[in-house]
Motif scaffolding. Structure first.
Motif, PDB file in Angstrom:
ATOM      1  N   TYR A  52       0.963  -1.232  -0.078  1.00 52.26           N
ATOM      2  CA  TYR A  52      -0.193   0.105   0.539  1.00 52.26           C
ATOM      3  C   TYR A  52       0.904   1.225   0.374  1.00 52.26           C
ATOM      4  O   TYR A  52       0.684   2.107   0.540  1.00 52.26           O
ATOM      5  N   PHE A  65      -5.775  -0.310  -5.640  1.00 51.59           N
ATOM      6  CA  PHE A  65      -6.595  -1.495  -4.753  1.00 51.59           C
ATOM      7  C   PHE A  65      -8.116  -1.034  -4.113  1.00 51.59           C
ATOM      8  O   PHE A  65      -8.997  -1.800  -4.615  1.00 51.59           O
ATOM      9  N   ILE A 112      -9.377  -2.279  -7.111  1.00 51.03           N
ATOM     10  CA  ILE A 112     -10.017  -3.448  -6.764  1.00 51.03           C
ATOM     11  C   ILE A 112     -10.878  -3.744  -6.877  1.00 51.03           C
ATOM     12  O   ILE A 112     -12.051  -5.115  -7.036  1.00 51.03           O
ATOM     13  N   TYR A 148     -13.975  -9.086  -7.619  1.00 44.90           N
ATOM     14  CA  TYR A 148     -13.996  -8.627  -6.464  1.00 44.90           C
ATOM     15  C   TYR A 148     -15.096  -8.292  -5.373  1.00 44.90           C
ATOM     16  O   TYR A 148     -15.138  -6.396  -5.180  1.00 44.90           O
ATOM     17  N   GLY A 196     -12.838  -5.479   5.909  1.00 42.38           N
ATOM     18  CA  GLY A 196     -12.220  -5.844   4.970  1.00 42.38           C
ATOM     19  C   GLY A 196     -11.723  -6.684   5.185  1.00 42.38           C
ATOM     20  O   GLY A 196     -10.675  -7.088   3.586  1.00 42.38           O
ATOM     21  N   THR A 218      -8.651  -7.884   6.887  1.00 39.57           N
ATOM     22  CA  THR A 218      -7.620  -7.357   6.516  1.00 39.57           C
ATOM     23  C   THR A 218      -7.056  -8.492   7.290  1.00 39.57           C
ATOM     24  O   THR A 218      -5.782  -9.239   7.585  1.00 39.57           O
ATOM     25  N   ASN A 266      -5.179 -11.397   6.470  1.00 41.80           N
ATOM     26  CA  ASN A 266      -3.982 -11.616   5.802  1.00 41.80           C
ATOM     27  C   ASN A 266      -2.630 -11.773   6.909  1.00 41.80           C
ATOM     28  O   ASN A 266      -1.978 -11.896   6.591  1.00 41.80           O
ATOM     29  N   TYR A 284      -9.072 -12.928  -7.186  1.00 42.04           N
ATOM     30  CA  TYR A 284      -7.290 -12.071  -7.267  1.00 42.04           C
ATOM     31  C   TYR A 284      -6.792 -12.875  -7.764  1.00 42.04           C
ATOM     32  O   TYR A 284      -5.261 -13.213  -8.509  1.00 42.04           O
ATOM     33  N   THR A 310      -4.995  -6.573 -10.073  1.00 39.04           N
ATOM     34  CA  THR A 310      -4.854  -7.198  -9.231  1.00 39.04           C
ATOM     35  C   THR A 310      -2.998  -7.703  -9.944  1.00 39.04           C
ATOM     36  O   THR A 310      -2.170  -7.536  -9.279  1.00 39.04           O
ATOM     37  N   PHE A 359      -1.598  -4.376  -9.346  1.00 36.36           N
ATOM     38  CA  PHE A 359      -1.260  -4.511  -8.036  1.00 36.36           C
ATOM     39  C   PHE A 359       0.054  -5.175  -7.063  1.00 36.36           C
ATOM     40  O   PHE A 359       0.239  -4.659  -6.247  1.00 36.36           O
ATOM     41  N   MET A 372      -1.375 -15.468  -3.041  1.00 38.88           N
ATOM     42  CA  MET A 372      -0.731 -14.615  -4.758  1.00 38.88           C
ATOM     43  C   MET A 372       1.071 -14.591  -4.837  1.00 38.88           C
ATOM     44  O   MET A 372       1.713 -14.908  -3.551  1.00 38.88           O
ATOM     45  N   GLU A 386       1.287 -12.577  -1.136  1.00 35.48           N
ATOM     46  CA  GLU A 386       0.135 -12.821   0.146  1.00 35.48           C
ATOM     47  C   GLU A 386      -0.605 -13.965   0.562  1.00 35.48           C
ATOM     48  O   GLU A 386      -0.814 -14.876   0.061  1.00 35.48           O
TER      49      GLU A 386
END
Ligand code: AVJ
Length: 333
Positions: free
Chosen positions: A41, A49, A52, A58, A163, A165, A168, A208, A215, A218, A254, A282
């Motif tokens: 980011y 993003f 995306i 997505y 999100g 998050t 991750n 993805y 993506t 990204f 990813m 990722e």
């Protein structure tokens, strides 16, 4: 009321190296090469993003916003009077606004982000739209120890972690993070968290690996960032984007795949890539409603409610943590 962001110390190591450099060098030095996804980011990565989130494939952001909007009153009713809404990883206030509009209980808003690129315009508009809201942006890495702004006093804490998050993080790390957040927020805290659901593997891999290759850009942008910030010479044409659902681990992975045997220089160090060798960039873990509730329980959080549209889920939890007589935090079962 509006305050400027409270900024934590810049993160450098004793030798004066940035965390970015240390993490990149260590990730590329290991046998199975990897890079932390939190470095996606930069300005370009954040813009990609945002694109995306607009892609047909997505569904993640659309689903979450739909669930938050449809259940805003129920979520708002879980917010104690005059509480502080603390958003973890706040890129923009778009999702928090849904909660801010649904209840008058939120007296303060604390967007927490590592980049500190809170859109100033966004914060100014927020003040206009919610004139009684106290806004206290906080720039820090919430995965490490952090202190909440003193301005929010002892008002009840409502954490907001949208999100997916949380996906991750490795499940064990995610459990630790939830525990750490509970410790920081303390007794009586509520946590609202968005979590992507396990689903058909084709739907997941398309989300993805989109048709417009946004993506892919990204993912490859991470190499561009390393070139720019760490004086490296990755040839972006020599790597390709790969994304797939790893069913056994319940995660989308990813990777960046080296198209040929090559050497790349980063800050004077040379890294060799075999043809077909990958850099794992990722993991995006997927949960069921139940498997996420089990994970949150490990972190000391009890389920209050969960909402889902079949693709994505939003959970509300209560902190089981209480102050013990010794003043230490303990989890009460
Ligand atoms: C921002 C972590 C939710 O894992 O779905 C999107 C990041 N990576 N497409 C995710 C991402 C590739 C995203 N999160």
């Amino acid at each position: 009321m509006y305050n400027h962001a409270v900024v934590a110390r810049p993160r450098t190591t004793p030798a004066g190296k940035s965390s970015f450099e240390v993490d990149v060098v260590s990730g590329l030095s290991s046998k199975a090469k990897s890079l932390p996804s939190k470095y996606f980011y930069d300005a370009t990565g954040s813009a990609l993003f945002a694109r995306i989130t607009e892609l047909t494939e997505y569904y993640v952001s659309r689903s979450e916003i739909g669930i938050l909007s449809s259940n805003a009153l129920a979520i708002g009713s879980l917010c104690p009077s005059n509480c502080a809404l603390i958003e973890l990883g706040a890129g923009s206030s778009r999702k928090s606004r849904i909660l801010l509009g649904s209840t008058t209980s939120i007296g303060a808003y604390v967007p927490v982000d590592i980049s500190g690129d809170f859109l100033q315009e966004d914060l100014i508009r927020l003040r206009k739209d919610f004139p009684h809201l106290a806004v206290h942006p906080l720039v820090c890495d919430f995965t490490e120890h952090f202190d909440l702004p003193e301005d929010i006093g002892s008002s009840p804490r409502v954490g907001f972690f949208p999100g997916s998050t949380i996906g991750n993080f490795e499940p064990q790390e995610a459990g630790r993070l939830l525990r750490h957040v509970g410790k920081t927020f303390g007794e009586g805290a509520v946590l609202v968290v968005g979590v992507d659901l396990v689903k058909d593997s084709l739907v997941l891999s398309r989300a993805y690996d989109d048709g417009q290759a946004v993506t892919a850009r990204f993912n490859l942008n991470l190499l561009k960032r390393i070139n720019r910030e760490l004086d490296a010479n990755f040839n972006l044409e020599a790597f390709k984007h790969r994304a797939f659902y790893n069913e056994r681990e319940s995660r989308v992975e990813m990777h960046l795949v080296s198209r040929c045997s090559q050497e790349v220089r980063v800050r004077g160090r040379v890294f060799h890539f075999g043809a077909g060798e990958t850099i794992h960039t990722e993991n995006s873990y997927k949960y069921t409603v139940e498997s996420f509730q089990r994970l949150a329980a490990v972190g000391g959080w009890s389920p209050l409610a969960s909402w889902s549209d079949g693709l994505f889920s939003v959970h509300a939890f209560a902190n089981r943590r209480r102050k013990s007589s010794s003043g230490n935090s303990v989890v009460v079962d």
